[in-house]
Design an enzyme around this catalytic site. Structure first.
Site, mmCIF file in Angstrom:
data_model
loop_
_atom_site.group_PDB
_atom_site.id
_atom_site.type_symbol
_atom_site.label_atom_id
_atom_site.label_comp_id
_atom_site.label_asym_id
_atom_site.label_seq_id
_atom_site.Cartn_x
_atom_site.Cartn_y
_atom_site.Cartn_z
ATOM 1 N N LYS A 183 37.690 18.856 106.512
ATOM 2 C CA LYS A 183 38.830 19.540 105.894
ATOM 3 C C LYS A 183 38.497 21.009 105.650
ATOM 4 O O LYS A 183 39.346 21.900 105.838
ATOM 5 C CB LYS A 183 39.169 18.844 104.571
ATOM 6 C CG LYS A 183 40.538 19.207 103.995
ATOM 7 C CD LYS A 183 41.650 18.687 104.885
ATOM 8 C CE LYS A 183 43.024 18.916 104.302
ATOM 9 N NZ LYS A 183 43.438 17.901 103.346
ATOM 10 N N TYR B 266 22.398 42.220 93.938
ATOM 11 C CA TYR B 266 21.862 41.490 92.790
ATOM 12 C C TYR B 266 21.441 42.508 91.736
ATOM 13 O O TYR B 266 22.130 43.496 91.514
ATOM 14 C CB TYR B 266 20.725 40.555 93.237
ATOM 15 C CG TYR B 266 20.452 39.470 92.232
ATOM 16 C CD1 TYR B 266 21.473 38.609 91.818
ATOM 17 C CD2 TYR B 266 19.197 39.307 91.684
ATOM 18 C CE1 TYR B 266 21.246 37.608 90.887
ATOM 19 C CE2 TYR B 266 18.946 38.304 90.756
ATOM 20 C CZ TYR B 266 19.981 37.466 90.352
ATOM 21 O OH TYR B 266 19.754 36.489 89.429
#
Length: 731
Positions: free
Chosen positions: A94, A39
């Protein structure tokens, strides 16, 4: 859905934590330096690099391996318009398939928007996040419009699997059916029921392959699509309307070469099939009940070639044969779309793969069944590990040849080698064993037949059609448990009950005697009482396999890195060289039973043989193993890091017989084996299978009191496959 299955499904989705997916970091965050790189301030450098060169987003972020599975919930499976919130479990499912079969990360996105234009705007705005879009369960005809507009607006692959996944597999099956019968695709007659998203997509692909539109008669719920029909003909149906006087399905099927059903159960009658052309190709794909069941077809047309959407018949049309690998190839070359060339390449790759001789590992994974091109093998099996190796490169090549690849691959051969890393870390490893067990169920006896967890597991075994169960226990207590648990199995019809031996005899002893006397083929026990007691009883009563000096226990762990077999975790405290050799070769056979190539490592604390006893035992065991199986990939007196890391091993031990990372880890003693297994299982949150007993004369799996329903079912599948192997050896 019955009550028991519903309870199991809800429990599965809820525990140990709700849902089926999570987000896992791919970079370390162990200290302040890592945090500063991940970060602020380090992340700014990656942002500036992408701002200067947008193409570098593939180098610095996960976008090139990230797909959105998107629905608005208007046509979910067979459930219909249940809305986006209720569709979320399907989309998570899925996502799991993408990850398991092709290593692709997924965010599932359920959008509460029914207006197609607004839906297009929402999805198009997500392009910076994803490398590809998989549209799912959007009703027809809106799905055509949504996909079409997104393909125009977005510069990444957009793929509606309900349409194109089905169409690719159907086309491959039809192509091979015509190859088999010698028919010319330009001259055959096709009749299709169902003109929704999947049906229209199938017809378009078949036209691309050379089947003339005028040779097709298409029916929707209102009848034949013909010129001049009033109402019900949207532009997608209108392109397949023909000039004809035929108005009924029976008339249409007269002299037809191909029937393609994407409609509903039982709509085709035997007399309709009777009038089809010689060697008719019947694709009855309504699921779970097809338009006509294969037995009814064969009763009137034994020359028919049949495909369904079901796993219990040959030639299963299953979208998992296609969509993970289409996206794998498209993402890896940075394709801007999935175009017709890529879809047709996938069709031919799938069809050609069925015509190739399956490798021994694949044949073994499916129980030695004949995987040879023919009437019962038009398309590959859904769990064939070669799919990613064949389809993804074909798609990548077509993307490059057609000019939609932004990151072309210079060496497709090397790329195919890289894809092999997905094969067994991604394939649902037990599924081929389940398929093999279902092909020839055996009689399994469950020693602790009164336990609720055993009864729930046996219900699952019956639902999967894995075995013919025998329960040891008091009949009245078992009947009471079944009633309390709400299970559907029927005593005597579905399962046999055998009372325990009189005078306090052990249930495991009773079960062993059933096997000895030929009334059962395999045994599941160990959920009550110490492991050693069950082992002693089964060894004394059933004996060891010929030529085996000692039984052994093999545990299997499935982690993100792959599938690993650990031996011996439960039997011999300090195995000698002969015992090490026996257990290694027996374990290697189990690895092959999973359809994998065994790569064994006899592990040590040191990479150099030393004077200590353990080192010599490992060296002697290696010599014995190579005498009996000289082609086995194996190394001995090798540390675990060397065995599991190809790069380190090539540098330190370049002459190693291991050509890839080891998957069979043989420990010098039981302490090392058990500690290693427990550590991996706990730290990696591994899926576990076993213990698998090696070296007994009959199939026996001795579990523990902590065994789950899934572990008992897995042990049952393995025991059935073991029994099949034993039966074949006796013939």
């Amino acid at each position: 859905m019955n009550d028991d299955t519903e309870k199991n499904a809800l429990h599965y989705h809820r525990y140990p934590r709700p849902g089926k997916i999570e987000v896992t970091p791919t970079k370390p965050l162990a200290n302040q330096r890592d945090l500063a790189l991940a970060y602020s301030p380090g992340v700014a450098d990656a942002c500036e690099a992408i701002a200067a060169d947008p193409g570098s987003v593939a180098d610095y972020t996960a976008r090139s391996n990230l797909v959105a599975v998107i629905t608005n919930g208007t046509a979910v499976l067979g459930l219909g318009d249940i809305g986006p919130l209720a569709a979320k479990p399907v989309m998570e499912g899925k996502a799991v398939l993408f990850k398991k079969f092709a290593g692709i990360d997924v965010f599932d996105i359920e959008i509460n928007e029914r207006d197609p234009d607004k839906l297009v705007d929402i999805i198009a705005s997500l392009e910076p996040t994803f490398g590809g879009i998989n549209l799912e369960d959007i009703k027809s005809p809106e799905c055509f419009m949504v996909e079409g507009k997104l393909r125009q607006r977005m510069n990444i692959p957009v793929f509606h699997d309900d349409q194109h996944g089905t169409s690719i597999i159907v086309a491959a099956a039809i192509l091979n059916g015509l190859r088999l019968t010698g028919k010319d695709i330009s001259k055959v007659k096709l009749v299709s029921t169902g003109a929704g998203a999947a049906g229209i997509a199938c017809l378009k692909v078949l036209v691309s392959l050379g089947l003339p539109r005028e040779n097709m008669i298409i029916l929707d719920r209102d009848g034949v699509l013909y010129h001049g029909r009033r109402g019900g003909l949207d532009p997608h149906k209108r392109q397949f309307a023909i000039k004809t006087d035929i108005r009924t399905l029976g008339e249409a099927l007269k002299d037809a070469d191909i029937f393609l059903g994407l409609s509903g159960p039982g709509i085709i009658k035997q007399e309709m099939i009777r009038g089809m052309a010689p060697d008719p190709l019947v694709l009855a794909l309504a699921n779970p009940i097809p338009e006509i069941i294969p037995e009814e077809v064969f009763a009137v047309r034994p020359d028919a070639i049949i495909a369904t959407g079901r796993s219990d018949y040959p030639n299963q049309v299953n979208n998992v044969l296609c969509f993970p690998f289409i996206f794998r190839g498209a993402l890896d070359v940075g394709a801007t779309s999935v175009n017709e060339e890529m879809k047709i390449a996938c069709v031919y790759a799938l069809a050609d793969m069925a015509m190739e001789a399956a490798p021994d590992t694949v044949v073994a994974a499916y129980g030695g069944a004949s995987l040879k091109f023919g009437r019962d093998y038009l398309i590959p099996k859904p769990f064939d590990p070669r799919l990613i190796l064949k389809l993804a490169p074909a798609v990548a090549r077509a993307a490059m040849d057609s000019g939609v690849a932004t990151r072309p691959i210079a060496d497709l051969g090397a790329y195919q080698q890289q894809l092999s890393r997905y094969v067994f870390e991604s394939v649902l490893v037990m599924r081929p064993l389940y398929e093999r067990a279902k092909a020839e169920p055996k009689r399994l006896v469950y020693a602790e037949g009164e336990l609720p967890i055993v009864l729930r597991s046996v219900q699952g075994v019956l639902d999967e059609k894995l075995a013919r169960p025998i329960l040891i226990g008091d009949r009245d207590r078992i009947a009471s448990q079944l009633s309390q648990l709400g299970l559907r199995m029927r005593l005597d019809d579905d399962v046999e009950v055998v009372a325990p031996a009189a005078a306090g005899g052990s249930n495991t002893l009773t079960a062993s005697r059933l096997i000895m006397n030929g009334f059962a083929d395999g045994l599941i026990c160990g959920l009550e009482g110490p492991f050693a007691g069950h082992l002693q009883l089964t060894t004394q009563n059933l004996g060891l396999a010929p030529g085996v000096s000692q039984a052994a226990a093999l545990n299997i762990v499935i982690v993100k890195k792959g599938v690993f077999f650990i031996c011996d975790t439960a039997v011999t405290p300090e195995p000698n060289a002969e015992q090490l050799a026996d257990m290694t070769l027996m374990a290697a056979d189990v690895v092959r039973r999973f359809g994998m190539t065994p790569r064994a490592a006899l592990l040590s604390h040191n990479n150099l043989p030393g004077p200590e006893d353990a080192s010599q035992r490992l060296a002697d065991a290696l010599a014995l193993i190579l005498e009996r199986e000289p082609e086995l990939q194996i190394d001995a007196n090798i540390r675990a890091d060397l065995a599991l890391d190809q790069t380190i091993r090539q540098r330190i031990r370049p002459d190693s017989r291991l050509r890839s990372e080891a998957n069979l880890l043989v420990m010098p003693n039981i302490d090392a084996a058990r500690i290693s297994y427990d550590l991996i299982k706990t730290l990696e949150n591994a899926v576990t299978i076993g213990p698998v007993m090696l070296g007994l004369a009959h199939p026996v799996h001795i579990l523990t009191s902590s065994a789950s329903v899934r572990r008992i079912m897995n042990a049952s599948a393995l025991a059935v496959v073991d029994a099949q192997v034993c039966a074949a050896a006796r013939q």
